[in-house]
Design a protein around this motif. Structure first.
Motif, PDB file in Angstrom:
ATOM      1  N   GLY A 147     113.418 -33.484 126.266  1.00  0.00           N
ATOM      2  CA  GLY A 147     113.706 -33.608 127.689  1.00  0.00           C
ATOM      3  C   GLY A 147     114.372 -32.316 128.322  1.00  0.00           C
ATOM      4  N   THR A 148     115.389 -32.580 129.487  1.00  0.00           N
ATOM      5  CA  THR A 148     115.901 -31.510 130.066  1.00  0.00           C
ATOM      6  C   THR A 148     116.674 -30.872 129.041  1.00  0.00           C
ATOM      7  OG1 THR A 148     117.620 -33.221 130.816  1.00  0.00           O
ATOM      8  CG2 THR A 148     115.849 -32.839 132.152  1.00  0.00           C
ATOM      9  N   THR A 149     117.395 -31.403 128.054  1.00  0.00           N
ATOM     10  CA  THR A 149     117.959 -30.709 127.189  1.00  0.00           C
ATOM     11  C   THR A 149     117.335 -29.642 126.494  1.00  0.00           C
ATOM     12  OG1 THR A 149     119.736 -32.693 126.605  1.00  0.00           O
ATOM     13  CG2 THR A 149     119.610 -30.799 125.285  1.00  0.00           C
ATOM     14  N   HIS A 150     116.084 -30.066 125.983  1.00  0.00           N
ATOM     15  CA  HIS A 150     115.206 -29.065 125.380  1.00  0.00           C
ATOM     16  C   HIS A 150     115.008 -27.783 126.348  1.00  0.00           C
ATOM     17  CE1 HIS A 150     111.272 -27.489 124.416  1.00  0.00           C
ATOM     18  NE2 HIS A 150     111.634 -27.220 123.370  1.00  0.00           N
ATOM     19  N   THR A 151     114.656 -28.180 127.626  1.00  0.00           N
ATOM     20  CA  THR A 151     114.321 -27.033 128.531  1.00  0.00           C
ATOM     21  C   THR A 151     115.560 -26.043 128.814  1.00  0.00           C
ATOM     22  OG1 THR A 151     112.930 -28.988 129.845  1.00  0.00           O
ATOM     23  CG2 THR A 151     113.700 -26.862 130.983  1.00  0.00           C
ATOM     24  N   ALA A 152     116.777 -26.674 128.999  1.00  0.00           N
ATOM     25  CA  ALA A 152     117.696 -25.904 128.821  1.00  0.00           C
ATOM     26  C   ALA A 152     117.957 -24.688 127.817  1.00  0.00           C
ATOM     27  CB  ALA A 152     119.297 -26.802 129.121  1.00  0.00           C
ATOM     28  N   TYR A 153     117.736 -25.237 126.740  1.00  0.00           N
ATOM     29  CA  TYR A 153     117.865 -24.383 125.447  1.00  0.00           C
ATOM     30  C   TYR A 153     116.992 -23.538 125.171  1.00  0.00           C
ATOM     31  CZ  TYR A 153     122.346 -26.665 124.074  1.00  0.00           C
ATOM     32  OH  TYR A 153     123.610 -27.088 123.963  1.00  0.00           O
ATOM     33  N   ARG A 154     115.727 -24.250 125.514  1.00  0.00           N
ATOM     34  CA  ARG A 154     114.486 -23.367 125.369  1.00  0.00           C
ATOM     35  C   ARG A 154     114.418 -22.147 126.383  1.00  0.00           C
ATOM     36  NH1 ARG A 154     108.927 -23.877 123.015  1.00  0.00           N
ATOM     37  NH2 ARG A 154     108.083 -21.952 123.773  1.00  0.00           N
ATOM     38  N   HIS A 158     106.749 -27.916 122.851  1.00  0.00           N
ATOM     39  CA  HIS A 158     107.492 -27.289 121.616  1.00  0.00           C
ATOM     40  C   HIS A 158     106.513 -26.301 120.993  1.00  0.00           C
ATOM     41  CE1 HIS A 158     111.140 -29.780 121.398  1.00  0.00           C
ATOM     42  NE2 HIS A 158     110.096 -30.844 122.095  1.00  0.00           N
ATOM     43  N   VAL A 159     105.753 -25.810 121.820  1.00  0.00           N
ATOM     44  CA  VAL A 159     105.073 -24.603 121.225  1.00  0.00           C
ATOM     45  C   VAL A 159     106.065 -23.521 120.729  1.00  0.00           C
ATOM     46  CG1 VAL A 159     104.524 -23.657 123.888  1.00  0.00           C
ATOM     47  CG2 VAL A 159     102.745 -23.105 121.805  1.00  0.00           C
ATOM     48  N   CYS A 160     105.452 -23.066 119.879  1.00  0.00           N
ATOM     49  CA  CYS A 160     106.193 -21.767 119.039  1.00  0.00           C
ATOM     50  C   CYS A 160     106.730 -20.785 120.178  1.00  0.00           C
ATOM     51  CB  CYS A 160     105.429 -20.988 118.249  1.00  0.00           C
ATOM     52  SG  CYS A 160     106.424 -19.922 117.249  1.00  0.00           S
ATOM     53  N   PRO A 161     107.923 -20.843 120.481  1.00  0.00           N
ATOM     54  CA  PRO A 161     108.562 -19.561 121.422  1.00  0.00           C
ATOM     55  C   PRO A 161     108.576 -18.385 120.696  1.00  0.00           C
ATOM     56  CG  PRO A 161     110.489 -20.812 120.245  1.00  0.00           C
ATOM     57  CD  PRO A 161     109.401 -21.619 119.974  1.00  0.00           C
ATOM     58  N   GLY A 162     108.633 -17.994 119.419  1.00  0.00           N
ATOM     59  CA  GLY A 162     108.540 -16.946 118.676  1.00  0.00           C
ATOM     60  C   GLY A 162     107.234 -16.301 118.535  1.00  0.00           C
ATOM     61  N   VAL A 185     116.948 -20.307 127.152  1.00  0.00           N
ATOM     62  CA  VAL A 185     117.942 -19.368 126.374  1.00  0.00           C
ATOM     63  C   VAL A 185     117.145 -18.770 125.501  1.00  0.00           C
ATOM     64  CG1 VAL A 185     119.795 -18.888 124.937  1.00  0.00           C
ATOM     65  CG2 VAL A 185     120.039 -20.500 127.022  1.00  0.00           C
ATOM     66  N   VAL A 186     116.355 -19.404 124.521  1.00  0.00           N
ATOM     67  CA  VAL A 186     115.532 -18.688 123.550  1.00  0.00           C
ATOM     68  C   VAL A 186     114.430 -17.696 124.186  1.00  0.00           C
ATOM     69  CG1 VAL A 186     113.982 -19.333 121.608  1.00  0.00           C
ATOM     70  CG2 VAL A 186     116.242 -20.674 121.950  1.00  0.00           C
ATOM     71  N   ASP A 187     113.806 -18.399 125.142  1.00  0.00           N
ATOM     72  CA  ASP A 187     112.458 -17.690 125.425  1.00  0.00           C
ATOM     73  C   ASP A 187     112.915 -16.193 126.272  1.00  0.00           C
ATOM     74  OD1 ASP A 187     111.007 -19.633 125.011  1.00  0.00           O
ATOM     75  OD2 ASP A 187     110.779 -20.555 127.114  1.00  0.00           O
ATOM     76  N   ARG A 234     124.912 -17.906 127.109  1.00  0.00           N
ATOM     77  CA  ARG A 234     125.499 -19.026 127.804  1.00  0.00           C
ATOM     78  C   ARG A 234     124.219 -20.061 127.839  1.00  0.00           C
ATOM     79  NH1 ARG A 234     130.481 -17.811 129.912  1.00  0.00           N
ATOM     80  NH2 ARG A 234     130.418 -19.456 131.307  1.00  0.00           N
ATOM     81  N   VAL A 235     124.418 -21.346 128.199  1.00  0.00           N
ATOM     82  CA  VAL A 235     123.534 -22.459 128.319  1.00  0.00           C
ATOM     83  C   VAL A 235     124.198 -23.529 129.371  1.00  0.00           C
ATOM     84  CG1 VAL A 235     124.207 -23.835 126.414  1.00  0.00           C
ATOM     85  CG2 VAL A 235     122.035 -23.926 127.381  1.00  0.00           C
TER      86      VAL A 235
END
Length: 411
Positions: free
Chosen positions: A101-108, A359-363, A110-112, A228-229
């Motif tokens: 959900g939104t937790t994944h979106t926030a951290y994703r 959840h497609v691979c960000p890397g 950052v990673v992206d 930061r997140v």
């Protein structure tokens, strides 16, 4: 380094899921197992076993109560439905692949930021230099193990990207080997030990950068320490989880990819000649993706149902674990026709090597660039790559795919 790849945290989560999935809601034993994902048939030839299961029992219950999905349609449906199928399957913090959900979106988000086209373009010359220097050290003509070459390249490329010292290479190579063995063992104590060892490596690097402050190196690891997140600094646990995902997932995976790609080129001289004759980066990336589709070393990811669902006509209860078998889905004749037919253009839109959905691979941009660089370096330094008929290949054992040993001859 991705949402898509298995890490050292797979085995404990599988153990945890047994108690949930082996019984029905009224406490009685569940239905008998349809297959054994680590049985002798799978160990002999996993790809053939997955193909057979997809045609005979595309939604199959394992001996621990876990359901495995083999068809392309079921895998895509599950990956695209994060409401019914949660990624929160591990007892450990997994950023971003274990979040919803939104937790994944926030951290994703950052990673992206670390995999933008601009950042990858800036990094690419250094990655090509790593590949060129490594291949220049090989004996040509002579034998190689493509998996070992891939592991060395992965460690050196990742260290270049993250700003890690070269002297870590033997420790990281040993960790890759031990991590794969621990995952296969399904022993929580072994997976916990290798996880703690990796955490110690990461924290020695992040602590040094935090202590150095503005006087420290300006590298990706230092940037992550300051990141930061949701407006707050990342915690140490979060930083370690992200770096474990990036590095722990990528090191072993790049070795497997190198083994599959170089072996396929060695076995298919016409394709090898075509690539040698000169193809664009875009064309080469399509070739690499199609090779990996045919023999996908990224076997599976897990989900847990949040509510009762029906898959392939079978009832899966809430709280049961579901495994998405990417290897089988990528060889589904209902989607690809003859799964061994090499057709990168036609198959591209349905290729699941890098996953699909939220959840497609960000890397993927980094992993593709690394594999492209290594492939070009090997081809540039040789006139031919061929199979080594004097040394047998060894397939990886479940839950891994690809090869553990891929002997080739360079000419």
């Amino acid at each position: 380094m991705t949402d898509h790849l298995p890490t050292d945290e797979v085995a404990p989560a599988v153990v945890r899921a047994v108690d949930v999935a082996s019984s029905s809601q009224d406490g009685r034993a569940g239905p008998p197992a349809d297959w054994n994902p680590r049985g002798p048939r799978v160990r002999r030839d996993a790809v053939a076993a997955y193909d057979e299961m997809r045609s005979r029992c595309p939604v199959a219950r394992g001996p621990d109560g876990t359901w495995t999905l083999f068809s392309h349609a079921d895998v895509v449906r599950t990956a695209m439905d994060p409401v019914s199928f949660s990624n929160a399957v591990s007892r450990h913090l997994q950023i971003p692949n274990g979040l919803d959900g939104t937790t994944h979106t926030a951290y994703r988000a950052v990673v992206d930021r670390y995999f933008t086209p601009e950042r990858m373009a800036d990094l690419e010359p250094a990655i090509h230099d790593v590949a060129r220097r490594l291949v220049e050290g090989l004996d040509v003509p002579g034998p190689i193990d493509a998996v070992h070459l891939g592991a060395r390249f992965a460690v050196q490329a990742q260290s270049t990207w993250l700003g890690w010292p070269a002297e870590l290479e033997p420790h990281l190579l040993r960790w890759v080997h031990d991590n794969q063995a621990a995952t296969r063992s399904r022993e929580p104590s072994r997976t916990a030990e290798v996880a703690e060892r990796f955490t110690a490596i990461v924290r020695s690097l992040t602590d040094a950068r935090r202590e150095a402050g503005e006087d420290g190196p300006a590298d990706v690891t230092a940037e992550l320490v300051r990141d930061r997140v949701d407006g707050r600094p990342l915690t140490d646990e979060e930083i370690v989880s992200i770096l474990r995902n990036w590095t722990g997932g990528d090191l072993g995976s790049m070795a497997l990819c190198a083994g599959v790609v170089l072996t396929y080129l060695a076995d298919h001289h016409d394709l090898q000649a075509r690539v040698r004759s000169g193809v664009s980066d875009h064309e080469l990336d399509a070739v690499l993706d199609e090779i990996l589709r045919i023999d996908d070393p990224f076997v599976a990811n897990r989900r847990v149902t949040t509510r009762a669902v029906t898959l392939g006509g079978r009832q899966v209860l809430a709280g049961e674990q579901v495994v998405l078998n990417w290897t089988a889905a990528n060889r589904d004749p209902q989607t690809f026709g003859d799964p061994d037919e090499f057709d990168p253009v036609t198959h591209a839109s349905d290729n699941l090597v890098w996953g699909t959905g939220a959840h497609v691979c960000p890397g993927r941009p980094l992993a593709t660039m690394e594999l492209r660089a290594l492939t070009r370096a090997v081809l540039d330094a040789t006139t031919a790559i061929g199979p080594d008929l004097c040394r047998p290949r060894e397939r990886a054992l479940p839950p891994s795919g690809g090869f553990t040993v891929a002997p080739l001859l360079l000419r």
